[in-house]
Every structure is written in C-alpha cells, then in structure tokens.
Scaffold this motif. Sequence first.
Motif, PDB file in Angstrom:
ATOM      1  N   GLU A  53     -35.946  29.429 -70.544  1.00  0.00           N
ATOM      2  CA  GLU A  53     -34.987  30.173 -69.717  1.00  0.00           C
ATOM      3  C   GLU A  53     -34.857  31.619 -70.170  1.00  0.00           C
ATOM      4  O   GLU A  53     -34.734  32.530 -69.340  1.00  0.00           O
ATOM      5  N   GLU A  54     -34.884  31.846 -71.477  1.00  0.00           N
ATOM      6  CA  GLU A  54     -34.791  33.214 -71.979  1.00  0.00           C
ATOM      7  C   GLU A  54     -36.016  34.036 -71.563  1.00  0.00           C
ATOM      8  O   GLU A  54     -35.905  35.219 -71.220  1.00  0.00           O
ATOM      9  N   ILE A  55     -37.192  33.411 -71.586  1.00  0.00           N
ATOM     10  CA  ILE A  55     -38.417  34.118 -71.209  1.00  0.00           C
ATOM     11  C   ILE A  55     -38.390  34.497 -69.732  1.00  0.00           C
ATOM     12  O   ILE A  55     -38.705  35.636 -69.356  1.00  0.00           O
ATOM     13  N   ILE A  56     -37.992  33.549 -68.882  1.00  0.00           N
ATOM     14  CA  ILE A  56     -37.932  33.832 -67.448  1.00  0.00           C
ATOM     15  C   ILE A  56     -36.903  34.921 -67.161  1.00  0.00           C
ATOM     16  O   ILE A  56     -37.142  35.830 -66.350  1.00  0.00           O
ATOM     17  N   ALA A  57     -35.768  34.858 -67.845  1.00  0.00           N
ATOM     18  CA  ALA A  57     -34.729  35.863 -67.629  1.00  0.00           C
ATOM     19  C   ALA A  57     -35.191  37.260 -68.049  1.00  0.00           C
ATOM     20  O   ALA A  57     -34.828  38.261 -67.428  1.00  0.00           O
ATOM     21  N   ALA A  58     -36.013  37.315 -69.098  1.00  0.00           N
ATOM     22  CA  ALA A  58     -36.473  38.611 -69.595  1.00  0.00           C
ATOM     23  C   ALA A  58     -37.519  39.222 -68.665  1.00  0.00           C
ATOM     24  O   ALA A  58     -37.705  40.439 -68.655  1.00  0.00           O
ATOM     25  N   GLY A  59     -38.246  38.362 -67.916  1.00  0.00           N
ATOM     26  CA  GLY A  59     -39.198  38.799 -66.901  1.00  0.00           C
ATOM     27  C   GLY A  59     -40.272  39.733 -67.422  1.00  0.00           C
ATOM     28  O   GLY A  59     -40.420  39.905 -68.627  1.00  0.00           O
ATOM     29  N   PRO A  60     -41.019  40.360 -66.498  1.00  0.00           N
ATOM     30  CA  PRO A  60     -40.939  40.246 -65.040  1.00  0.00           C
ATOM     31  C   PRO A  60     -41.512  38.927 -64.520  1.00  0.00           C
ATOM     32  O   PRO A  60     -42.432  38.379 -65.112  1.00  0.00           O
ATOM     33  N   ARG A  61     -40.960  38.461 -63.390  1.00  0.00           N
ATOM     34  CA  ARG A  61     -41.357  37.163 -62.833  1.00  0.00           C
ATOM     35  C   ARG A  61     -42.300  37.294 -61.644  1.00  0.00           C
ATOM     36  O   ARG A  61     -42.873  36.299 -61.208  1.00  0.00           O
ATOM     37  N   ASP A  62     -42.457  38.470 -61.095  1.00  0.00           N
ATOM     38  CA  ASP A  62     -43.321  38.706 -59.943  1.00  0.00           C
ATOM     39  C   ASP A  62     -44.735  38.995 -60.438  1.00  0.00           C
ATOM     40  O   ASP A  62     -45.012  40.059 -61.003  1.00  0.00           O
ATOM     41  N   ALA A  63     -45.653  38.038 -60.226  1.00  0.00           N
ATOM     42  CA  ALA A  63     -47.013  38.192 -60.739  1.00  0.00           C
ATOM     43  C   ALA A  63     -47.722  39.396 -60.136  1.00  0.00           C
ATOM     44  O   ALA A  63     -48.527  40.051 -60.809  1.00  0.00           O
ATOM     45  N   GLY A  64     -47.444  39.709 -58.884  1.00  0.00           N
ATOM     46  CA  GLY A  64     -48.058  40.880 -58.265  1.00  0.00           C
ATOM     47  C   GLY A  64     -47.622  42.165 -58.942  1.00  0.00           C
ATOM     48  O   GLY A  64     -48.425  43.086 -59.139  1.00  0.00           O
ATOM     49  N   GLU A  65     -46.346  42.243 -59.293  1.00  0.00           N
ATOM     50  CA  GLU A  65     -45.841  43.412 -60.017  1.00  0.00           C
ATOM     51  C   GLU A  65     -46.507  43.533 -61.378  1.00  0.00           C
ATOM     52  O   GLU A  65     -46.906  44.628 -61.800  1.00  0.00           O
ATOM     53  N   VAL A  66     -46.651  42.407 -62.071  1.00  0.00           N
ATOM     54  CA  VAL A  66     -47.300  42.421 -63.383  1.00  0.00           C
ATOM     55  C   VAL A  66     -48.730  42.926 -63.264  1.00  0.00           C
ATOM     56  O   VAL A  66     -49.177  43.781 -64.027  1.00  0.00           O
ATOM     57  N   ALA A  67     -49.454  42.397 -62.283  1.00  0.00           N
ATOM     58  CA  ALA A  67     -50.848  42.798 -62.098  1.00  0.00           C
ATOM     59  C   ALA A  67     -50.971  44.299 -61.840  1.00  0.00           C
ATOM     60  O   ALA A  67     -51.855  44.963 -62.388  1.00  0.00           O
TER      61      ALA A  67
END
Length: 243
Positions: A53-67
């Motif tokens: 949960e801490e990892i998801i909250a820290a993000g980013p969660r949008d794979a397109g944004e990460v790419a």
Amino acid sequence: MSAPLNIAAWSGPRNLSTAMMYAFGARTDAAVWDEPFYAAYLEATGLDHPMREEIIAAGPRDAGEVAARCAAPHPSGRPVFYQKHMTHHMVPAMPRGWFGAVTHLFLIRHPARVLASYAQKRENPDLADIGFAQQAEIFAAIRAGGQDPVVVDSHDIRDDPAGMMDALCDRLGIARDPGMIRWPAGGHADDGVWASHWYDAVHGSTGFAGAEGPLPGLPADLQSVCDAALPHYEALKPFALKA
C-alpha cells in the motif's frame, strides 16, 4: 553539456541493482530513478508485496506516464539518467514503446546467489519472482529491435569494481569517474519507499562488497527454482562485459 543518455538497467531482485544505482548516483552528472514501474506493477497485478500500500501510494501508478518519463531527459538537466528497472515489473500491461529511446543495460547474477539472498526477505520465491525468464525475454526483444545492449555480471563487478566501472563507462560513452565505487552510508535520497524493507545491507555499505565465494547450497524447493532460472542466466552470460 553532453547529450542526454537515458540508461534502462534491467535485473531481478538481489542482483547488485541497488549498489549499481548508488554508483551512478555518486556521479555529479547523473540522476537516478529507483524501480519506476513498481507502483503501476502492483496496481496492475494485485500482488501482495511487502509495503504494497505504501508503494502504490507513493506512485506513480500510471504506466504510460512512467514510460514517458523514462524516455525523456531528466528534469534536473543532468545528462545521465540511470533507471533501475526490475524485469518482472514488465507484465503485458506495461508499455514498451519507450524501449527504443533509451540505452539498455542488463545486470545478471547466478540464480543460486539471487535465491539465497531473496529467500531471506520473502518466503517461497518462484521463477516469476526473481525475473530471470523476463530478463532473457526483454534482452531478446531489445536485440531484435536492433540494439546491442550492455550486459554486466555482478560477480565481475564485485571481483574488480574499479575496472568494471571504467569498462562500463567506456561502453556507455560517458566519462570515467573513480567516485562510482564509493558512496556515503545510509542510502540515497532517491531510494524508493520500499528501501526500509529491502536495502538494509546496502544502506550500511560505502562501496561494492568484496569478491564472492563459492555458490551457496540451496534447499530442494529453491534448487528447483534455480535449475529453472539457470538457462536464462547462461543465455546472457556470453555477452557479459569484461574489464
């Protein structure tokens, strides 16, 4: 200023990947990013990892944004942008269109050493957890796309840190930096939120650990995973850079 160089460094867990990130983080011309797709991977798969949960909250969660961020110059303006990627994060939901915009580096380690270390942090790892099959698949895809990715074996780095870092810098076309084999104890400012669970050993370090000894013995359940991972390691090993 040198032309931007974005480096996607691919490995599974417990594979000298954090120490390598610290080595590049010690360069004054480099920025680093710790496991960019981790939050997106956990959200896409629903897997139960330590500190999920801490990892998801820290993000980013949008794979397109990460790419998009992986393919772009780092906002700091530093010309070297080192990205520590886990191969098992590249599930089918993750985009790969950005692969052609970066330089790829593959960190390999004998699976017996990986499993002996990983099992101390997470019980009952399977082949998918340690990323060997995914690493071999990504390596083949990069080569099929016309790139000649760099491969470095962690055994060689620990055996000769200075020589291997010089050889790696030469291969990447960046200036050699003797400071890459030393860093301050206590971690890096860009560590992921999961560092408190996984990075205790490297947080106590100020450089690469010494040369590795004989391969560790494994219990039967881990040995079967090792046997399945070994062909993937052996497929990349002939490409390994030498000092």
